[in-house]
Design an enzyme around this catalytic site. Structure first.
Site, PDB file in Angstrom:
ATOM      1  N   SER A 172       0.821  -1.210   0.000  1.00 47.99           N
ATOM      2  CA  SER A 172       0.000   0.000   0.000  1.00 47.99           C
ATOM      3  C   SER A 172       0.852   1.255   0.000  1.00 47.99           C
ATOM      4  CB  SER A 172      -0.919  -0.011   1.214  1.00 47.99           C
ATOM      5  OG  SER A 172      -0.197  -0.337   2.361  1.00 47.99           O
TER       6      SER A 172
ATOM      7  N   HIS B 108      -2.217  -2.554  -6.471  1.00 46.73           N
ATOM      8  CA  HIS B 108      -2.723  -2.187  -5.147  1.00 46.73           C
ATOM      9  C   HIS B 108      -4.249  -2.180  -5.128  1.00 46.73           C
ATOM     10  CE1 HIS B 108      -3.143   1.020  -1.776  1.00 46.73           C
ATOM     11  NE2 HIS B 108      -3.210  -0.198  -1.281  1.00 46.73           N
TER      12      HIS B 108
ATOM     13  N   GLU C  71      -4.776   0.432  -8.058  1.00 48.11           N
ATOM     14  CA  GLU C  71      -3.673   1.300  -8.485  1.00 48.11           C
ATOM     15  C   GLU C  71      -2.620   0.381  -9.114  1.00 48.11           C
ATOM     16  OE1 GLU C  71      -2.818   5.128  -5.751  1.00 48.11           O
ATOM     17  OE2 GLU C  71      -2.778   3.270  -4.621  1.00 48.11           O
TER      18      GLU C  71
ATOM     19  N   ASN D  81      -2.945   6.312  -0.670  1.00 47.02           N
ATOM     20  CA  ASN D  81      -2.581   6.489   0.739  1.00 47.02           C
ATOM     21  C   ASN D  81      -1.860   7.793   1.034  1.00 47.02           C
ATOM     22  OD1 ASN D  81      -3.754   4.339   2.094  1.00 47.02           O
ATOM     23  ND2 ASN D  81      -2.288   2.938   1.145  1.00 47.02           N
TER      24      ASN D  81
HETATM   25  N1  CAA Z   1     -16.248  -8.081   2.156  1.00 50.47           N
HETATM   26  C1  CAA Z   1     -17.026  -8.349   1.081  1.00 50.47           C
HETATM   27  N2  CAA Z   1     -18.130  -7.648   0.789  1.00 50.47           N
HETATM   28  C2  CAA Z   1     -18.505  -6.680   1.646  1.00 50.47           C
HETATM   29  C3  CAA Z   1     -17.759  -6.366   2.795  1.00 50.47           C
HETATM   30  C4  CAA Z   1     -16.582  -7.114   3.039  1.00 50.47           C
HETATM   31  N3  CAA Z   1     -15.784  -6.865   4.096  1.00 50.47           N
HETATM   32  N4  CAA Z   1     -18.371  -5.354   3.443  1.00 50.47           N
HETATM   33  C5  CAA Z   1     -19.463  -5.039   2.727  1.00 50.47           C
HETATM   34  N5  CAA Z   1     -19.548  -5.825   1.639  1.00 50.47           N
HETATM   35  C6  CAA Z   1     -20.577  -5.789   0.575  1.00 50.47           C
HETATM   36  C7  CAA Z   1     -21.945  -6.133   1.082  1.00 50.47           C
HETATM   37  O1  CAA Z   1     -22.163  -7.546   1.018  1.00 50.47           O
HETATM   38  C8  CAA Z   1     -22.834  -5.406   0.102  1.00 50.47           C
HETATM   39  O2  CAA Z   1     -22.888  -6.153  -1.100  1.00 50.47           O
HETATM   40  P1  CAA Z   1     -24.121  -6.061  -2.154  1.00 50.47           P
HETATM   41  O3  CAA Z   1     -24.086  -4.686  -2.731  1.00 50.47           O
HETATM   42  O4  CAA Z   1     -23.780  -7.116  -3.149  1.00 50.47           O
HETATM   43  O5  CAA Z   1     -25.366  -6.323  -1.367  1.00 50.47           O
HETATM   44  C9  CAA Z   1     -22.040  -4.117  -0.191  1.00 50.47           C
HETATM   45  O6  CAA Z   1     -20.674  -4.424   0.137  1.00 50.47           O
HETATM   46  C10 CAA Z   1     -22.511  -2.938   0.656  1.00 50.47           C
HETATM   47  O7  CAA Z   1     -22.409  -3.339   2.024  1.00 50.47           O
HETATM   48  P2  CAA Z   1     -23.369  -2.846   3.190  1.00 50.47           P
HETATM   49  O8  CAA Z   1     -24.686  -2.432   2.599  1.00 50.47           O
HETATM   50  O9  CAA Z   1     -23.374  -3.850   4.262  1.00 50.47           O
HETATM   51  O10 CAA Z   1     -22.622  -1.638   3.848  1.00 50.47           O
HETATM   52  P3  CAA Z   1     -22.187  -0.240   3.280  1.00 50.47           P
HETATM   53  O11 CAA Z   1     -23.112   0.276   2.229  1.00 50.47           O
HETATM   54  O12 CAA Z   1     -21.933   0.570   4.483  1.00 50.47           O
HETATM   55  O13 CAA Z   1     -20.794  -0.528   2.548  1.00 50.47           O
HETATM   56  C11 CAA Z   1     -18.453  -0.494   2.571  1.00 50.47           C
HETATM   57  C12 CAA Z   1     -19.707  -1.070   3.186  1.00 50.47           C
HETATM   58  C13 CAA Z   1     -18.394  -0.853   1.086  1.00 50.47           C
HETATM   59  C14 CAA Z   1     -17.261  -1.094   3.284  1.00 50.47           C
HETATM   60  C15 CAA Z   1     -18.501   1.084   2.710  1.00 50.47           C
HETATM   61  O14 CAA Z   1     -18.686   1.410   4.057  1.00 50.47           O
HETATM   62  C16 CAA Z   1     -17.258   1.762   2.198  1.00 50.47           C
HETATM   63  O15 CAA Z   1     -17.107   1.996   1.004  1.00 50.47           O
HETATM   64  N6  CAA Z   1     -16.347   2.128   3.129  1.00 50.47           N
HETATM   65  C17 CAA Z   1     -15.081   2.775   2.776  1.00 50.47           C
HETATM   66  C18 CAA Z   1     -14.109   1.746   2.317  1.00 50.47           C
HETATM   67  C19 CAA Z   1     -12.798   2.356   1.941  1.00 50.47           C
HETATM   68  O16 CAA Z   1     -12.570   3.547   1.983  1.00 50.47           O
HETATM   69  N7  CAA Z   1     -11.873   1.488   1.550  1.00 50.47           N
HETATM   70  C20 CAA Z   1     -10.526   1.867   1.237  1.00 50.47           C
HETATM   71  C21 CAA Z   1      -9.685   1.581   2.429  1.00 50.47           C
HETATM   72  S1  CAA Z   1      -8.054   2.100   2.150  1.00 50.47           S
HETATM   73  C22 CAA Z   1      -7.339   0.822   1.396  1.00 50.47           C
HETATM   74  O17 CAA Z   1      -7.836  -0.237   1.234  1.00 50.47           O
HETATM   75  C23 CAA Z   1      -5.973   1.118   0.943  1.00 50.47           C
HETATM   76  C24 CAA Z   1      -4.902   0.778   1.867  1.00 50.47           C
HETATM   77  O18 CAA Z   1      -3.841   0.482   1.364  1.00 50.47           O
HETATM   78  C25 CAA Z   1      -4.990   0.906   3.311  1.00 50.47           C
END
Ligand code: CAA
Length: 283
Positions: free
Chosen positions: A119, A140, A152, A190
């Protein structure tokens, strides 16, 4: 070059998600980790995700079964000799990553592409641990991998166009949108996300507001799906600290200084959701 078989190293949050999306796209996957229980935990997570899709009518039971059949557990790296691509999703630690890459360089076929899901660490430095820097690339994914559209794609200094194009095509095949970025600490995602999270932690540290209030502001005011502190807990506070340190070391600029409260939480073992406690408590 077409990718038919992939080895994913690391069966944690990221590795299991990466294995899942490849298997769903019809690609054979070896899911590797150092302990059998880690691999099994990864496969359990994938099974739960697929079962949820079946329950929602988005996947049939038969499709779920076929996807799971494409994922082969492994604790021995020797199987790496058969794959077209390795995607490394082990812990964020340069020493561990360079060790893995130099080992992969010896075991895999000379045509195998070696990708890292790092990352924030420099791709060029990871590539230098091999005798094939032209075949090393950053891929990424974002967490949760099955949901987030972005990959990415980062070239090292020597990465060829052929390797880049292969990875770009593969990212599209697994349903993602590849975006090319250059090899700088934290890349784009990041470099922008982590200072925001770090600033949110400074806001807690300085008593500007409670964690819940800070998250509410960013959710309701900026339409972020999760507040920055919930997101930090979700990513893992150890990972957040490691990335901030990589930015701080890489740019030498104090604007990337990790918040002392972040250090304190990590020292306490409050790493977020995975340990049951971070800025919030989890059962
Ligand atoms: N694994 C698999 N699927 C998941 C999941 C998980 N951990 N969490 C949620 N989902 C799926 C659900 O099953 C649902 O699927 P469908 O559309 O097929 O029904 C969908 O995602 C939406 O889930 P929810 O309705 O339960 O919840 P939500 O609308 O709040 O979405 C979320 C959850 C997608 C995690 C949303 O909160 C989100 O986008 N959060 C921000 C995530 C983010 O910013 N990620 C980047 C992190 S930084 C990174 O990864 C880089 C790094 O290097 C650190």
């Amino acid at each position: 070059m077409s990718i038919k078989k992939v080895l994913v190293i690391g069966a944690g949050q990221m590795g299991s998600g990466i294995a899942q999306v490849h298997a769903m796209a019809g690609i054979d996957v070896i899911l590797h980790d150092i302990k059998e229980e880690f691999v099994q935990r990864g496969i359990t997570t994938i099974t739960k995700n697929l079962t949820r899709q079946v329950d929602k009518g988005k996947l049939t039971e038969k499709e779920k079964h076929l996807i799971l059949k494409r994922i082969h557990p492994s604790t021995k790296l020797e199987q790496a000799s058969e794959v077209d691509l390795v995607i490394e999703a082990a812990v964020e630690n340069m020493e561990i990553k360079t060790k893995i890459f130099s080992e992969l360089d010896e075991i895999t076929s000379p045509t195998t592409i070696l990708a890292t899901n790092t990352s924030s660490l420099p791709i060029t430095e990871i590539a230098a641990a091999t005798n094939r820097p032209e075949k090393v690339i950053g891929m990424h994914f974002m967490n949760p991998v099955p949901v987030m559209k972005l990959v990415e794609v980062i070239r090292g200094l020597a990465t060829t166009d052929e390797v880049f194009n292969t990875i770009e095509d593969l990212a599209k095949k697994v349903g993602k949108t590849p975006v090319e970025v250059n090899d700088f600490p934290g890349f784009v995602s990041n470099r922008i996300l982590m200072p925001m999270i770090n600033e949110a932690i400074f806001a807690v540290y300085e008593g500007v507001a409670e964690p819940k209030a800070i998250d509410e502001v960013m959710k309701l005011g900026m339409n972020h799906p999760m507040g920055p502190l919930t997101l930090a807990d979700f990513i893992g506070l150890d990972t957040c600290l490691y990335i901030m340190e990589t930015l701080h070391d890489g740019f030498g600029d104090d604007k990337y200084r990790p918040c002392p409260l972040l250090r304190k939480y990590v020292k306490a073992g409050w790493l977020g959701k995975k340990t049951g406690r971070g800025f919030y408590e989890y059962n």
